[in-house]
Design a protein around this motif. Structure first.
Motif, PDB file in Angstrom:
ATOM      1  N   ARG A 155       1.835  13.357  -6.296  1.00 16.61           N
ATOM      2  CA  ARG A 155       2.951  13.620  -7.211  1.00 16.61           C
ATOM      3  C   ARG A 155       3.132  12.503  -8.236  1.00 16.61           C
ATOM      4  O   ARG A 155       3.771  12.687  -9.265  1.00 16.61           O
ATOM      5  N   GLY A 156       2.609  11.343  -7.956  1.00 12.78           N
ATOM      6  CA  GLY A 156       2.724  10.241  -8.908  1.00 12.78           C
ATOM      7  C   GLY A 156       2.320   8.935  -8.263  1.00 12.78           C
ATOM      8  O   GLY A 156       2.447   8.765  -7.042  1.00 12.78           O
ATOM      9  N   ALA A 157       1.834   8.015  -9.079  1.00 14.86           N
ATOM     10  CA  ALA A 157       1.399   6.721  -8.551  1.00 14.86           C
ATOM     11  C   ALA A 157       2.551   5.928  -7.950  1.00 14.86           C
ATOM     12  O   ALA A 157       2.335   5.000  -7.163  1.00 14.86           O
ATOM     13  N   HIS A 158       3.788   6.301  -8.315  1.00 12.37           N
ATOM     14  CA  HIS A 158       4.974   5.589  -7.815  1.00 12.37           C
ATOM     15  C   HIS A 158       5.489   6.177  -6.511  1.00 12.37           C
ATOM     16  O   HIS A 158       6.478   5.669  -5.952  1.00 12.37           O
ATOM     17  N   VAL A 159       4.874   7.243  -6.017  1.00 10.48           N
ATOM     18  CA  VAL A 159       5.334   7.890  -4.790  1.00 10.48           C
ATOM     19  C   VAL A 159       4.650   7.244  -3.591  1.00 10.48           C
ATOM     20  O   VAL A 159       3.418   7.167  -3.530  1.00 10.48           O
ATOM     21  N   LEU A 160       5.444   6.782  -2.645  1.00 13.48           N
ATOM     22  CA  LEU A 160       4.945   6.177  -1.424  1.00 13.48           C
ATOM     23  C   LEU A 160       5.108   7.166  -0.271  1.00 13.48           C
ATOM     24  O   LEU A 160       5.806   8.175  -0.410  1.00 13.48           O
ATOM     25  N   ASN A 197       0.845  -1.180   0.000  1.00 15.64           N
ATOM     26  CA  ASN A 197       0.000   0.000   0.000  1.00 15.64           C
ATOM     27  C   ASN A 197       0.885   1.236   0.000  1.00 15.64           C
ATOM     28  O   ASN A 197       1.998   1.215   0.547  1.00 15.64           O
ATOM     29  N   ARG A 198       0.396   2.307  -0.604  1.00 15.95           N
ATOM     30  CA  ARG A 198       1.237   3.486  -0.795  1.00 15.95           C
ATOM     31  C   ARG A 198       1.465   4.275   0.490  1.00 15.95           C
ATOM     32  O   ARG A 198       2.375   5.102   0.547  1.00 15.95           O
ATOM     33  N   VAL A 199       0.687   4.028   1.524  1.00 18.61           N
ATOM     34  CA  VAL A 199       0.939   4.658   2.824  1.00 18.61           C
ATOM     35  C   VAL A 199       1.505   3.608   3.765  1.00 18.61           C
ATOM     36  O   VAL A 199       0.850   2.610   4.075  1.00 18.61           O
TER      37      VAL A 199
END
Length: 297
Positions: free
Chosen positions: A254-259, A16-18
């Motif tokens: 900022r982007g789907a790749h930013v976690l 998950n990104r967070v």
């Protein structure tokens, strides 16, 4: 139940990104008294309940009486099958808390120390933390990163990343072995790495900012005093959110790749950080916030 659904791949690992940064679990070195062990363990267990499956740590996250790795091991073993633990080597601290930078031949010892403290057979992701200081440092990282690539081949590490680097050092690392993430200091009012964020996106590499909300240094600014306070407050009011949540949400946008790996030792802040993953900012709100970086820069 988590309220964020977006994920990213760290190699063959889905997260998950967070996530959660473990540095604050021990308390900071300048705190007047140590964090409660029971509270820190409760934060870790609550994070898992909320759907956090990515924890960032390091063996040099410690105070005289607390160790982040030990807290993680105590709180979460047996580990959930989907939990990804990311750590970093290169930088190290002695018993007095002084930072130093390892030689290539010392990296195996640092990797093994993290494995031992966390009670694992191998490490999911290891970042080469470049330089002993917080800022980026020049120079070739080939010898150090090559040493980690050998440990990856030996099965001690699953995936590799880099931290505190510039674009040229990322390119050098990529010429040696696959890189799944870049972990640099970055946030709404700390935009030096804007181009690097975009470059990582082009390569499908996760960009994992630290200090995305504050600098976390003694006497440093808080989410309410760093540049952009008025703009962030306006967006926060529209979403019934806190300034910290808006800064995290901007980072994720900022982007789907930013976690995101915000650190906290407070259960309430943990829940707010996770909830920030569900905020959706409009184009107008993003434009307003993007202007903060232009002014700060």
């Amino acid at each position: 139940m988590t309220n964020f659904h977006e994920t990213w791949q760290l190699g063959d690992l889905t997260v998950n990104r967070v996530g959660l940064g473990a540095m604050r679990l021990t308390g900071m070195p300048w705190d007047e008294k140590p964090k409660s062990r029971e509270n820190s363990i409760a934060v870790l267990r609550r994070a898992i309940e909320l759907g956090v499956d990515h924890i960032d740590t390091a063996s040099f996250y410690f105070t005289p009486t607390r160790s982040a790795n030990e807290l993680i091991s105590t709180a979460l073993q047996p580990y959930p099958e989907n939990l990804v633990i990311t750590t970093k080597v290169g930088a190290g601290r002695d018993r007095d808390g002084e930072f130093s930078f390892a030689r290539p031949d010392q990296l195996r010892g640092q990797v093994e120390e993290n494995i031992r403290q966390l009670g694992l057979d191998h490490l999911d992701v290891v970042n080469l933390r470049w330089g002993a200081a917080m800022g980026k440092e020049p120079g070739s990282l080939a010898e150090h990163f090559g040493a980690l690539a050998e440990l990856r081949e030996a099965g001690l590490i699953r995936h590799l990343g880099v931290s505190n680097v510039v674009a040229e050092q990322l390119a050098e690392a990529l010429s040696i072995a696959p890189v799944v993430c870049v972990q640099n200091r970055y946030g709404l009012a700390d935009r030096e790495d804007d181009a690097l964020v975009d470059l990582c996106g082009e390569h499908g590499i996760a960009f994992v900012p630290f200090f995305a909300v504050t600098t976390s240094l003694p006497g440093a600014s808080t989410p309410d005093t760093v540049p952009g306070q008025a703009e962030v407050a306006k967006v926060a009011a529209a979403h019934d959110a806190t300034p910290a949540q808006i800064r995290l949400a901007w980072t994720l946008h900022r982007g789907a790749h930013v976690l995101a790996i915000p650190g906290t030792g407070d259960p309430r802040h943990l829940e707010e950080n996770v909830a920030a993953g569900g905020l959706r900012l409009s184009e107008a709100e993003m434009a307003l916030l993007d202007g903060v970086g232009s002014v700060a820069g």
